[in-house]
Design an enzyme around this catalytic site. Structure first.
Site, PDB file in Angstrom:
ATOM      1  N   GLN B 191       0.859  -1.183   0.000  1.00 21.28           N
ATOM      2  CA  GLN B 191       0.000   0.000   0.000  1.00 21.28           C
ATOM      3  C   GLN B 191       0.894   1.230   0.000  1.00 21.28           C
ATOM      4  O   GLN B 191       1.860   1.294   0.746  1.00 21.28           O
ATOM      5  CB  GLN B 191      -0.841  -0.065   1.271  1.00 21.28           C
ATOM      6  CG  GLN B 191      -1.107   1.233   1.975  1.00 21.28           C
ATOM      7  CD  GLN B 191      -2.317   1.927   1.408  1.00 21.28           C
ATOM      8  OE1 GLN B 191      -3.250   1.282   0.955  1.00 21.28           O
ATOM      9  NE2 GLN B 191      -2.305   3.246   1.415  1.00 21.28           N
ATOM     10  N   THR B 192       0.582   2.216  -0.829  1.00 16.80           N
ATOM     11  CA  THR B 192       1.387   3.438  -0.787  1.00 16.80           C
ATOM     12  C   THR B 192       0.583   4.641  -1.228  1.00 16.80           C
ATOM     13  O   THR B 192      -0.427   4.516  -1.916  1.00 16.80           O
ATOM     14  CB  THR B 192       2.653   3.314  -1.665  1.00 16.80           C
ATOM     15  OG1 THR B 192       3.438   4.511  -1.534  1.00 16.80           O
ATOM     16  CG2 THR B 192       2.300   3.130  -3.130  1.00 16.80           C
ATOM     17  N   ARG B 193       1.016   5.810  -0.781  1.00 19.50           N
ATOM     18  CA  ARG B 193       0.461   7.066  -1.289  1.00 19.50           C
ATOM     19  C   ARG B 193       1.583   8.088  -1.396  1.00 19.50           C
ATOM     20  O   ARG B 193       1.415   9.248  -1.116  1.00 19.50           O
ATOM     21  CB  ARG B 193      -0.693   7.564  -0.413  1.00 19.50           C
ATOM     22  CG  ARG B 193      -0.388   7.565   1.072  1.00 19.50           C
ATOM     23  CD  ARG B 193      -1.640   7.684   1.907  1.00 19.50           C
ATOM     24  NE  ARG B 193      -1.391   7.281   3.268  1.00 19.50           N
ATOM     25  CZ  ARG B 193      -1.099   8.128   4.267  1.00 19.50           C
ATOM     26  NH1 ARG B 193      -1.050   9.410   4.059  1.00 19.50           N
ATOM     27  NH2 ARG B 193      -0.868   7.667   5.473  1.00 19.50           N
ATOM     28  N   HIS B 200      11.309   2.372   0.924  1.00 20.89           N
ATOM     29  CA  HIS B 200      10.180   1.620   0.344  1.00 20.89           C
ATOM     30  C   HIS B 200      10.679   0.450  -0.499  1.00 20.89           C
ATOM     31  O   HIS B 200      10.156  -0.659  -0.430  1.00 20.89           O
ATOM     32  CB  HIS B 200       9.325   2.525  -0.558  1.00 20.89           C
ATOM     33  CG  HIS B 200       8.711   3.690   0.152  1.00 20.89           C
ATOM     34  ND1 HIS B 200       8.889   4.989  -0.267  1.00 20.89           N
ATOM     35  CD2 HIS B 200       7.923   3.756   1.249  1.00 20.89           C
ATOM     36  CE1 HIS B 200       8.231   5.807   0.543  1.00 20.89           C
ATOM     37  NE2 HIS B 200       7.638   5.094   1.466  1.00 20.89           N
ATOM     38  N   GLY B 285       4.272  -1.722   7.553  1.00 18.42           N
ATOM     39  CA  GLY B 285       5.497  -1.099   8.050  1.00 18.42           C
ATOM     40  C   GLY B 285       5.230  -0.266   9.282  1.00 18.42           C
ATOM     41  O   GLY B 285       4.341  -0.561  10.074  1.00 18.42           O
ATOM     42  N   ARG B 286       6.005   0.801   9.417  1.00 15.48           N
ATOM     43  CA  ARG B 286       5.881   1.676  10.578  1.00 15.48           C
ATOM     44  C   ARG B 286       4.715   2.642  10.356  1.00 15.48           C
ATOM     45  O   ARG B 286       4.537   3.175   9.274  1.00 15.48           O
ATOM     46  CB  ARG B 286       7.194   2.464  10.717  1.00 15.48           C
ATOM     47  CG  ARG B 286       7.295   3.282  11.951  1.00 15.48           C
ATOM     48  CD  ARG B 286       8.630   4.032  11.964  1.00 15.48           C
ATOM     49  NE  ARG B 286       8.784   4.738  13.231  1.00 15.48           N
ATOM     50  CZ  ARG B 286       8.229   5.918  13.472  1.00 15.48           C
ATOM     51  NH1 ARG B 286       7.501   6.515  12.556  1.00 15.48           N
ATOM     52  NH2 ARG B 286       8.409   6.498  14.654  1.00 15.48           N
TER      53      ARG B 286
END
Ligand code: ZN
Lengths: 70, 382
Positions: B191-193, B200, B285-286
């Site tokens: 998941q990313t934005r 990453h 992740g964090r």
């Protein structure tokens, strides 16, 4: 759904284990109910969930190819 | 075998062409309801099965069950309410049993078969989902700006909301065919934005060592001022994939969705969406889906303990950084050196550098990626 039943033969020893399991675990009314439940679960797990026809699948692959994904 | 959809069956509520035409012919006869972008994306996600097993906006029983138990009434994990709000005036002209046409930007997007209209407690909504009622939290602010009633019922999609990124949009039926055709048995979702920095990349590649394929799935939707623009993020990822990933190992496609910033609860929701796309694993992740300091840095990882029946395996990572002593990108699990050797990846720092026209150092960002970002006159949301 048809409620017609057919007999299936399994080893006596396995039958006894199932009987014990069903009795101890509760949850199921009978060995038959338990066996039907488990077999249904296994089959559902096996059957690849196809919600589209072969034509639709071809259409999907065509789009994936045209976008460079395949 | 790739993941089974959440609840066992991929939902499809996109109207077939004949019924769609018939409905469009009499579109003016429907009661009209305007919805915002986030709700239009929700309708789209319901229809294409991204939210399987949901078939519509939640009824009260589902809504309360999600708030209190983080599960649907049938016990299936579900952490984010998918609801549609209306104000009092609108509620007065709609009844259960009505078919309502949902419009976004003047386009009829979906028919809502109204089953229920109910009042709800905003404070309870906020407290359960966001763990705060602080209006400075964007998710909380959104809830308190909503109408007094929620309207629930199944939807049938008529038109996709306008989509400038059609070329990057794959539906769950498509990703499932794609993963199968590539021969992937295990797929990890990411998941990313944001534009990708080396942190990453190492996160993704560490996961990719253990699975067949990587599914990079940026969220496209409402952004804050100063965020990277959607087209910049996509362009940056294209360049990264072309230069640094084996072609056969990774797929990039988007999902349109309004971030809730609900931290741990939203991490579960993000995992469920990727399960429906066919992922078997999901990277957490964090501070996943967090905002400000409302959630602990690894709270979004801990919540997964409560969902052994989720049907997708979370992969937890500590934060990556560059260590000058190791001479590599590492994290605290593998690097024994102290903070003075460590260069932390910071989105804020990278944004500042780019804003002032400086190329981030190669330990931070691939030069090709930086170059792709500089191709845009203004890479940020105004
Ligand atoms: Zn080190």
């Amino acid at each position: 759904m048809s409620e017609e039943k057919v007999p299936i033969y399994i080893k006596k020893e396995l039958y006894e284990r199932l009987k014990k399991h069903v009795k101890e675990s509760g949850g199921f009314e009978s060995i038959e109910e338990f066996v039907e439940f488990v077999l249904n679960e296994v089959l559902e797990e096996e059957e690849e969930e196809e919600v589209y026809s072969p034509e639709e699948e071809e259409e999907i692959k065509r789009r994936l190819r045209s976008l460079g994904y395949l | 075998m790739i993941s089974r959809p959440h609840g066992g069956r991929l939902v499809n509520r996109v109207l077939a062409s004949k019924r769609r035409e018939r409905i469009l012919e009499e579109v003016d006869e429907f009661e009209r309801l305007n919805i915002d972008q986030g709700r239009a994306f929700d309708a789209e996600n319901i229809a294409y099965g991204v939210y399987s097993p949901l078939e519509g906006f939640m009824l009260e029983e589902e809504f309360l069950s999600v708030l209190d138990d983080m599960r649907l009434p049938n016990d299936l994990p579900w952490t984010i309410p998918i609801v549609l709000d209306i104000d009092e005036k609108t509620a007065a002209r709609i009844e259960p049993g009505d078919d309502v046409m949902l419009y976004y930007e003047d386009i009829p997007v979906a028919v809502l078969h109204v089953e229920e209209i109910y009042v709800y407690d905003k404070e309870r909504f906020a407290r359960c989902v966001f763990k705060t009622t602080d209006l400075a939290h964007p998710g909380v602010a959104k809830v308190f700006s909503m109408g007094k009633y929620l309207i629930g019922g199944r939807v049938d999609l008529i038109n996709d909301p306008p989509n400038p990124f059609e070329r990057y949009t794959l539906r769950p039926v498509e990703t499932r065919v794609l993963f199968r055709e590539r021969g992937w048995k295990t797929v990890v979702g990411f998941q990313t934005r944001n534009v990708p920095h080396l942190g990453h990349e190492y996160l993704q590649k560490s996961a990719l060592v253990f699975v067949d394929g990587l599914f990079i799935n940026p969220v496209i939707g409402r952004k804050k001022r100063g965020d990277f623009r959607d087209d910049v993020i996509l362009s940056a990822y294209e360049v990264l994939l072309r230069n640094y990933y084996p072609r056969e190992s990774a797929v990039l496609s988007i999902v349109r969705y309004e971030m809730r910033y609900a931290g741990p609860r939203e991490a579960i929701h993000h995992a469920i969406m990727r399960k429906n796309f066919g992922c078997t694993h999901f990277i957490v992740g964090r501070d996943h889906a967090g905002v400000g300091n409302y959630y602990g840095p690894y709270e979004a990882q801990e919540i997964f303990k409560e969902f052994p029946d989720l049907g997708i395996t979370p992969l937890f990572f500590r934060e990556f950084f560059y260590c000058r002593k190791c001479g590599a990108i590492v994290n605290e699990r593998v690097c024994p050196h102290d903070e003075s050797f460590r260069l932390r990846f910071s989105g804020t720092k990278i944004r500042e550098m780019i804003r002032s026209g400086k190329t981030p150092p190669p330990e931070f960002m691939r030069p090709e990626v930086a170059e792709a970002i500089f191709q845009f006159e203004n890479p940020f949301v105004e």
